[in-house]
Design a protein around this motif. Structure first.
Motif, PDB file in Angstrom:
ATOM      1  N   GLU A  61       0.835  -1.207   0.000  1.00 34.81           N
ATOM      2  CA  GLU A  61       0.000   0.000   0.000  1.00 34.81           C
ATOM      3  C   GLU A  61       0.873   1.261   0.000  1.00 34.81           C
ATOM      4  OE1 GLU A  61      -3.520   2.051   2.713  1.00 34.81           O
ATOM      5  OE2 GLU A  61      -2.094   0.672   3.657  1.00 34.81           O
ATOM      6  N   TYR A  77      -6.791  -2.603  -1.317  1.00 34.33           N
ATOM      7  CA  TYR A  77      -7.891  -2.302  -0.404  1.00 34.33           C
ATOM      8  C   TYR A  77      -8.923  -3.423  -0.376  1.00 34.33           C
ATOM      9  CZ  TYR A  77      -5.934   2.274   0.467  1.00 34.33           C
ATOM     10  OH  TYR A  77      -5.102   3.290   0.849  1.00 34.33           O
ATOM     11  N   LEU A  80      -7.313  -5.867   1.968  1.00 30.79           N
ATOM     12  CA  LEU A  80      -7.423  -5.398   3.351  1.00 30.79           C
ATOM     13  C   LEU A  80      -8.853  -5.551   3.880  1.00 30.79           C
ATOM     14  CD1 LEU A  80      -5.113  -2.263   3.243  1.00 30.79           C
ATOM     15  CD2 LEU A  80      -4.772  -4.306   4.653  1.00 30.79           C
ATOM     16  N   GLY A  81      -9.833  -5.341   3.018  1.00 29.53           N
ATOM     17  CA  GLY A  81     -11.220  -5.553   3.421  1.00 29.53           C
ATOM     18  C   GLY A  81     -11.490  -7.006   3.757  1.00 29.53           C
ATOM     19  N   SER A  84     -10.025  -7.757   7.040  1.00 31.02           N
ATOM     20  CA  SER A  84     -10.878  -7.200   8.090  1.00 31.02           C
ATOM     21  C   SER A  84     -12.048  -8.121   8.397  1.00 31.02           C
ATOM     22  CB  SER A  84     -11.416  -5.831   7.674  1.00 31.02           C
ATOM     23  OG  SER A  84     -10.373  -4.906   7.569  1.00 31.02           O
ATOM     24  N   PHE A  95     -12.514  -0.204   3.479  1.00 27.19           N
ATOM     25  CA  PHE A  95     -11.569  -0.659   2.459  1.00 27.19           C
ATOM     26  C   PHE A  95     -12.289  -0.989   1.156  1.00 27.19           C
ATOM     27  CE2 PHE A  95      -9.218  -1.971   6.381  1.00 27.19           C
ATOM     28  CZ  PHE A  95      -8.172  -1.079   6.247  1.00 27.19           C
ATOM     29  N   GLN A  98     -13.447   2.159  -0.590  1.00 27.96           N
ATOM     30  CA  GLN A  98     -12.323   2.831  -1.250  1.00 27.96           C
ATOM     31  C   GLN A  98     -11.938   2.088  -2.521  1.00 27.96           C
ATOM     32  OE1 GLN A  98     -10.802   5.855   0.028  1.00 27.96           O
ATOM     33  NE2 GLN A  98     -10.296   5.810  -2.120  1.00 27.96           N
TER      34      GLN A  98
END
Length: 166
Positions: A61, A77, A80-81, A84, A95, A98
């Motif tokens: 990132e 992203y 990362l989502g 999560s 994320f 975005q």
């Protein structure tokens, strides 16, 4: 990636690390380091090391952000989502939002947006936000259908049926 898929994670990590070293030595004007960091993150996730995966994807990132590489940021992203969701972090939706925004800015094929939506729906489902998950899958289905990606559209239909959708 081949070594990872052959279930040789130590060999895979060593190869990735060597590729990373070469990318830095070569000046990395083509974003190879980003790709390698993302690959290592996927390897770590595959081997049950989500914290290490997050550290690697965060490095990707930083590089992608510094280079203004929106395409990579979209993938990062989304990843990362997904991380999560695995941690049951209720703020992970940011994320995906975005990633979707970057995807629209890039004006990629709707297939890219649809694939983000599929991941996003999985996140919403893990968060027990079933109505939101179905809505995001509905968006993915509409996008896949719009571009004639019948196989992916039917996979999404099956997921919707499993969730109790139409």
């Amino acid at each position: 990636e081949v070594e990872r898929d052959l279930d040789r994670p130590m060999d895979s990590e060593a190869t990735y690390r060597e590729a990373l070293a070469w990318s830095y030595r070569a000046g990395d004007s083509d974003g190879t380091a980003i790709q390698v960091h993302v690959g290592i993150a996927r390897l770590y996730l595959h081997t049950g090391r989500p914290l290490d995966a997050e550290a690697e994807v965060r490095q990707a990132e930083r590089l992608a952000g510094a280079g203004g590489r929106l395409g990579w940021l979209t993938q990062i992203y989304t990843f990362l989502g997904t991380l999560s969701g695995l941690r049951e972090d209720h703020d992970g939706f940011v994320f995906f939002e975005q990633a979707l925004q970057f995807s629209r800015m890039l004006q990629n094929s709707p297939v890219f947006e649809a694939r983000i939506c599929v991941e996003y729906a999985g996140y919403r489902y893990r968060m027990r936000q079933f109505a939101e998950a179905k809505a995001v899958l509905g968006r993915a289905h509409a996008l896949f259908t719009m571009v004639g990606a019948a196989g992916e559209a039917s996979t999404v239909e099956a997921q919707m049926r499993l969730m109790g959708g139409d």
